[in-house]
Write a protein that holds these residues in place. Structure first.
Motif, mmCIF file in Angstrom:
data_model
loop_
_atom_site.group_PDB
_atom_site.id
_atom_site.type_symbol
_atom_site.label_atom_id
_atom_site.label_comp_id
_atom_site.label_asym_id
_atom_site.label_seq_id
_atom_site.Cartn_x
_atom_site.Cartn_y
_atom_site.Cartn_z
ATOM 1 N N VAL A 327 0.848 -1.194 0.000
ATOM 2 C CA VAL A 327 0.000 0.000 0.000
ATOM 3 C C VAL A 327 0.881 1.240 0.000
ATOM 4 C CG1 VAL A 327 -1.827 1.260 1.192
ATOM 5 C CG2 VAL A 327 -1.783 -1.252 1.272
ATOM 6 N N THR A 328 0.713 2.087 -0.987
ATOM 7 C CA THR A 328 1.420 3.365 -1.046
ATOM 8 C C THR A 328 0.462 4.481 -0.632
ATOM 9 O OG1 THR A 328 2.831 2.572 -2.848
ATOM 10 C CG2 THR A 328 2.712 4.950 -2.516
ATOM 11 N N CYS A 329 0.807 5.190 0.429
ATOM 12 C CA CYS A 329 -0.064 6.242 0.964
ATOM 13 C C CYS A 329 0.116 7.535 0.180
ATOM 14 C CB CYS A 329 0.238 6.491 2.442
ATOM 15 S SG CYS A 329 -0.078 5.048 3.482
ATOM 16 N N ARG A 330 -1.001 8.149 -0.189
ATOM 17 C CA ARG A 330 -0.990 9.429 -0.875
ATOM 18 C C ARG A 330 -1.814 10.415 -0.053
ATOM 19 N NH1 ARG A 330 3.350 8.744 -3.882
ATOM 20 N NH2 ARG A 330 3.160 7.020 -5.353
ATOM 21 N N VAL A 331 -1.144 11.385 0.606
ATOM 22 C CA VAL A 331 -1.834 12.360 1.452
ATOM 23 C C VAL A 331 -2.568 13.354 0.563
ATOM 24 C CG1 VAL A 331 -1.575 14.127 3.220
ATOM 25 C CG2 VAL A 331 -0.114 12.087 3.263
ATOM 26 N N GLN A 332 -3.861 13.484 0.806
ATOM 27 C CA GLN A 332 -4.713 14.356 0.009
ATOM 28 C C GLN A 332 -4.872 15.703 0.715
ATOM 29 O OE1 GLN A 332 -6.160 13.124 -3.139
ATOM 30 N NE2 GLN A 332 -4.451 11.760 -2.610
ATOM 31 N N THR A 333 -4.538 16.801 0.043
ATOM 32 C CA THR A 333 -4.747 18.148 0.579
ATOM 33 C C THR A 333 -6.120 18.637 0.153
ATOM 34 O OG1 THR A 333 -2.378 18.596 0.395
ATOM 35 C CG2 THR A 333 -3.851 20.501 0.610
ATOM 36 N N PRO A 334 -6.945 19.101 1.107
ATOM 37 C CA PRO A 334 -8.285 19.566 0.731
ATOM 38 C C PRO A 334 -8.215 20.776 -0.194
ATOM 39 C CG PRO A 334 -7.790 20.113 3.021
ATOM 40 C CD PRO A 334 -6.714 19.216 2.560
ATOM 41 N N THR A 335 -9.060 20.810 -1.171
ATOM 42 C CA THR A 335 -9.073 21.908 -2.144
ATOM 43 C C THR A 335 -10.090 22.982 -1.790
ATOM 44 O OG1 THR A 335 -10.634 20.643 -3.517
ATOM 45 C CG2 THR A 335 -8.286 20.396 -4.010
ATOM 46 N N SER A 336 -11.036 22.689 -0.900
ATOM 47 C CA SER A 336 -12.019 23.691 -0.463
ATOM 48 C C SER A 336 -12.351 23.449 1.008
ATOM 49 C CB SER A 336 -13.293 23.611 -1.323
ATOM 50 O OG SER A 336 -13.906 22.343 -1.197
ATOM 51 N N LEU A 337 -12.489 24.525 1.753
ATOM 52 C CA LEU A 337 -12.742 24.433 3.191
ATOM 53 C C LEU A 337 -13.962 25.267 3.559
ATOM 54 C CD1 LEU A 337 -9.073 24.955 4.485
ATOM 55 C CD2 LEU A 337 -10.330 22.791 4.391
#
Length: 377
Positions: A327-337
């Motif tokens: 499993v390769t982890c890919r950290v997702q940055t939120p695009t809208s808050l």
């Protein structure tokens, strides 16, 4: 009157040459000087000389007489008197037929193995990894169901071919400048089988075989991939004249999966995680080929980090065990808050950087450290 050369000298052999040495010498020289192959002016006479020498030295009695008395010892024995005395051979064709087995001689056909068949089978990713039972459709020649390959109507029997008298071969003669040229070829009446059918089978029209479409079940073993090939022995085209059937070769094509990939027997998965999961850690479930399994994400996991789950990959082909789930982890940055999420992140930033201006000072400190390293280098 021309003086004859020594027969051993003509063939280029010694007086102690064996019978096989005599044959080899004649074979070489006869092919070299045969008028049909050699168009030089002296080829005809040279060929006559070589053939005459072979006539004497290949015959034990004549050779013995020649060794004792020379040419005089064989002067009265027909073939030694010259090229025109080849009565026993019937001409050039028969000389070569007796010595080389005839030009173009073909052996009578015997049992022949049937041709192989190759088909393409498409598998899903899971079928290739875990194995499956599949059906393939093949078109192949099989022994006629009506005559069982005998070519004749049931109850009848083949008869000896009158053209070749059951030999499967016929002799074709052609007259040439130096005599009769004889060639042995496959009998065109019976195609070399020595037999003909009086009443051809109505279903196969005397061929002995027919084309059939068959659906065969194939057991696909677990762990195959697109480079694998499955062989089914004896499921190819039927043999000829009682020969064994050919084989069926099944080449595999594997479809891609929506989220899995393979690296040998390891199963690869790209897993998106949130920044909070990466920072705080988490215990989650991830998909496998056969369901789900648990995975612990350590706190402080960076994007691109690789986590491995033992024994959840692809089964090994033809041996026990299986690969891993990688499993390769890919950290997702939120695009809208939304406002609340933004407020919480800003508070987190202030906490991490120790104040509203700390972030800026921290950035300056980082830049100073980078600049310092460049200066030192």
């Amino acid at each position: 009157m021309a003086i004859k050369r020594d027969y051993y000298e003509v063939l280029g052999i010694g007086r102690d040459a064996s019978e096989e040495d005599v044959k080899k010498a004649f074979r070489r020289l006869a092919l070299e000087y045969h008028p049909d192959r050699n168009k030089s002016a002296e080829a005809e006479e040279r060929f006559k000389e070589v053939s005459e020498a072979y006539q004497v030295l290949s015959n034990p009695e004549k050779r013995s007489a020649y060794d004792r008395h020379g040419h005089a010892g064989v002067a009265g024995n027909g073939n030694a008197q010259g090229f025109d005395g080849f009565e026993n051979f019937g001409g050039f064709g028969d000389i070569f037929d007796a010595f080389f087995g005839g030009f173009g001689r073909q052996s009578r056909p015997g049992p022949q193995r049937g041709r192989d068949i190759e088909v393409l089978l498409t598998l899903t990713f899971e079928e290739a990894a875990l194995g499956a039972e599949k059906a393939v459709e093949v078109q192949r020649t099989e022994a006629c169901a009506r005559c069982n390959g005998a070519r004749g109507e049931p109850g009848t029997s083949p008869v000896t071919c009158s053209a070749c008298r059951g030999n499967g071969q016929v002799r074709r003669s052609q007259q040439s400048l130096f005599g009769q040229f004889v060639q042995v070829v496959t009998c065109p009446t019976c195609n070399g089988q020595g037999e003909v059918v009086s009443r051809p089978c109505a279903q196969c029209r005397g061929a002995g075989y027919e084309r059939q479409t068959r659906k065969l079940k194939v057991q696909v073993p677990a762990g195959v991939d697109g480079s694998s090939q499955i062989r089914l022995s004896g499921d190819g085209h039927s043999g000829v004249l009682g020969g064994p059937a050919g084989d069926l070769y099944i080449s595999l094509r594997v479809l891609e999966h929506s989220w899995f990939k393979r690296d040998g027997f390891d199963l690869l998965l790209e897993l998106p995680i949130s920044i909070t999961q990466a920072a705080l850690g988490d215990a989650i479930t991830v998909p496998t080929l056969e369901g789900e399994t648990s995975l612990k994400i350590p706190a402080g996991t960076q994007s691109g980090a690789v986590l491995r789950v033992k024994g959840q990959g692809v089964p090994h082909l033809q041996r026990r065990g299986r690969g891993d789930l990688v499993v390769t982890c890919r950290v997702q940055t939120p695009t809208s808050l939304d406002p609340e999420a933004r407020r919480l992140l800003e508070a987190l930033a202030k906490h991490l950087h120790g104040g509203s201006d700390a972030g800026s000072d921290g950035d300056k400190g980082l830049f100073e450290r980078i600049r310092g390293k460049r200066g030192a280098s």
